[in-house]
Design a protein around this motif. Sequence first.
Motif, mmCIF file in Angstrom:
data_model
loop_
_atom_site.group_PDB
_atom_site.id
_atom_site.type_symbol
_atom_site.label_atom_id
_atom_site.label_comp_id
_atom_site.label_asym_id
_atom_site.label_seq_id
_atom_site.Cartn_x
_atom_site.Cartn_y
_atom_site.Cartn_z
ATOM 1 N N VAL A 39 0.845 -1.195 0.000
ATOM 2 C CA VAL A 39 0.000 0.000 0.000
ATOM 3 C C VAL A 39 0.882 1.247 0.000
ATOM 4 C CG1 VAL A 39 -1.683 1.326 1.325
ATOM 5 C CG2 VAL A 39 -1.966 -1.134 1.081
ATOM 6 N N ALA A 40 1.912 1.247 0.848
ATOM 7 C CA ALA A 40 2.799 2.414 0.927
ATOM 8 C C ALA A 40 3.476 2.684 -0.414
ATOM 9 C CB ALA A 40 3.837 2.217 2.023
ATOM 10 N N GLU A 41 3.909 1.631 -1.100
ATOM 11 C CA GLU A 41 4.543 1.807 -2.407
ATOM 12 C C GLU A 41 3.538 2.313 -3.433
ATOM 13 O OE1 GLU A 41 6.527 -1.013 -5.825
ATOM 14 O OE2 GLU A 41 7.021 -1.485 -3.737
ATOM 15 N N ALA A 42 2.315 1.803 -3.394
ATOM 16 C CA ALA A 42 1.280 2.269 -4.320
ATOM 17 C C ALA A 42 0.986 3.748 -4.084
ATOM 18 C CB ALA A 42 0.006 1.435 -4.162
ATOM 19 N N ILE A 43 0.927 4.158 -2.826
ATOM 20 C CA ILE A 43 0.658 5.560 -2.513
ATOM 21 C C ILE A 43 1.806 6.439 -3.003
ATOM 22 C CG2 ILE A 43 0.417 7.214 -0.607
ATOM 23 C CD1 ILE A 43 -1.210 5.002 0.857
ATOM 24 N N ALA A 44 3.047 6.015 -2.770
ATOM 25 C CA ALA A 44 4.204 6.787 -3.237
ATOM 26 C C ALA A 44 4.212 6.882 -4.763
ATOM 27 C CB ALA A 44 5.501 6.164 -2.732
ATOM 28 N N ASN A 45 3.955 5.760 -5.442
ATOM 29 C CA ASN A 45 3.923 5.761 -6.908
ATOM 30 C C ASN A 45 2.743 6.584 -7.423
ATOM 31 O OD1 ASN A 45 6.160 4.089 -6.881
ATOM 32 N ND2 ASN A 45 4.998 2.228 -7.265
ATOM 33 N N GLY A 46 1.622 6.515 -6.730
ATOM 34 C CA GLY A 46 0.450 7.296 -7.122
ATOM 35 C C GLY A 46 0.703 8.784 -6.997
ATOM 36 N N ARG A 47 1.411 9.164 -5.966
ATOM 37 C CA ARG A 47 1.744 10.582 -5.789
ATOM 38 C C ARG A 47 2.598 11.076 -6.954
ATOM 39 N NH1 ARG A 47 1.631 14.123 -1.414
ATOM 40 N NH2 ARG A 47 3.141 15.805 -1.577
ATOM 41 N N GLU A 48 3.559 10.257 -7.379
ATOM 42 C CA GLU A 48 4.387 10.621 -8.536
ATOM 43 C C GLU A 48 3.533 10.729 -9.800
ATOM 44 O OE1 GLU A 48 7.836 8.155 -9.128
ATOM 45 O OE2 GLU A 48 8.414 8.322 -7.017
ATOM 46 N N ALA A 49 2.599 9.799 -9.965
ATOM 47 C CA ALA A 49 1.711 9.843 -11.135
ATOM 48 C C ALA A 49 0.840 11.093 -11.109
ATOM 49 C CB ALA A 49 0.837 8.586 -11.178
ATOM 50 N N LEU A 50 0.331 11.436 -9.935
ATOM 51 C CA LEU A 50 -0.499 12.633 -9.799
ATOM 52 C C LEU A 50 0.314 13.885 -10.116
ATOM 53 C CD1 LEU A 50 -3.143 14.029 -9.007
ATOM 54 C CD2 LEU A 50 -2.367 13.919 -6.620
ATOM 55 N N GLU A 51 1.527 13.944 -9.593
ATOM 56 C CA GLU A 51 2.397 15.087 -9.856
ATOM 57 C C GLU A 51 2.668 15.219 -11.357
ATOM 58 O OE1 GLU A 51 6.257 16.947 -7.597
ATOM 59 O OE2 GLU A 51 6.115 14.776 -7.768
ATOM 60 N N GLY A 52 2.935 14.089 -12.015
ATOM 61 C CA GLY A 52 3.163 14.099 -13.459
ATOM 62 C C GLY A 52 1.933 14.514 -14.239
ATOM 63 N N MET A 53 0.767 14.059 -13.793
ATOM 64 C CA MET A 53 -0.489 14.415 -14.457
ATOM 65 C C MET A 53 -0.718 15.923 -14.371
ATOM 66 S SD MET A 53 -3.400 13.521 -15.985
ATOM 67 C CE MET A 53 -3.925 11.861 -15.660
ATOM 68 N N ILE A 54 -0.516 16.488 -13.200
ATOM 69 C CA ILE A 54 -0.724 17.926 -13.013
ATOM 70 C C ILE A 54 0.291 18.717 -13.842
ATOM 71 C CG2 ILE A 54 -0.577 19.822 -11.339
ATOM 72 C CD1 ILE A 54 -1.858 17.874 -9.296
ATOM 73 N N GLU A 55 1.550 18.284 -13.849
ATOM 74 C CA GLU A 55 2.573 18.968 -14.654
ATOM 75 C C GLU A 55 2.206 18.934 -16.141
ATOM 76 O OE1 GLU A 55 6.368 17.212 -13.782
ATOM 77 O OE2 GLU A 55 6.397 18.014 -11.741
ATOM 78 N N ALA A 56 1.718 17.793 -16.616
ATOM 79 C CA ALA A 56 1.335 17.679 -18.028
ATOM 80 C C ALA A 56 0.153 18.592 -18.355
ATOM 81 C CB ALA A 56 0.993 16.230 -18.364
ATOM 82 N N LEU A 57 -0.840 18.616 -17.485
ATOM 83 C CA LEU A 57 -1.986 19.500 -17.713
ATOM 84 C C LEU A 57 -1.548 20.958 -17.763
ATOM 85 C CD1 LEU A 57 -4.657 17.810 -15.416
ATOM 86 C CD2 LEU A 57 -4.683 17.893 -17.918
ATOM 87 N N GLU A 58 -0.677 21.338 -16.844
ATOM 88 C CA GLU A 58 -0.194 22.721 -16.825
ATOM 89 C C GLU A 58 0.649 23.025 -18.060
ATOM 90 O OE1 GLU A 58 1.701 22.809 -12.973
ATOM 91 O OE2 GLU A 58 -0.128 23.556 -12.011
ATOM 92 N N PHE A 59 1.495 22.086 -18.481
ATOM 93 C CA PHE A 59 2.336 22.281 -19.659
ATOM 94 C C PHE A 59 1.484 22.533 -20.900
ATOM 95 C CE2 PHE A 59 4.524 20.661 -23.421
ATOM 96 C CZ PHE A 59 5.703 21.402 -23.377
#
Length: 128
Positions: free
Chosen positions: A39-59
Amino acid sequence: MRNLDAYPFEVRPLTPDEGGGFLISYPDFSGCISDGETVAEAIANGREALEGMIEALEFFERPVPLPSSGGVASGKFVARVPKTTHAHLTTRAKSEGVSLNALVLAFISEGLGRRDGSKAGTGHQTPF
């Protein structure tokens, strides 16, 4: 800088046919998912995915959804535990290199995942 912790997410166990581990998804972002062995690894990986998603939307100058509350819960609660339990949890969190909150969240999510796994086929998911 956005507060990524404000975005609600769901964690669910993956079946052996799905590869095992845990899947995390963000209801505010269609298609923003990740997974991990724990679960902890999924949450950490999910946070990275969310950060990437937001960066892409902003870009691409696309709107970034505001965090929804789901209208259900604040995502915060306080629990009193015995001092010995607190000491054990603090020691374990330190040995695993995570915060006490992350460790407790992982334990809660794993426990709920196991419980929900026994209800396979009911369509029940664990919201977080």
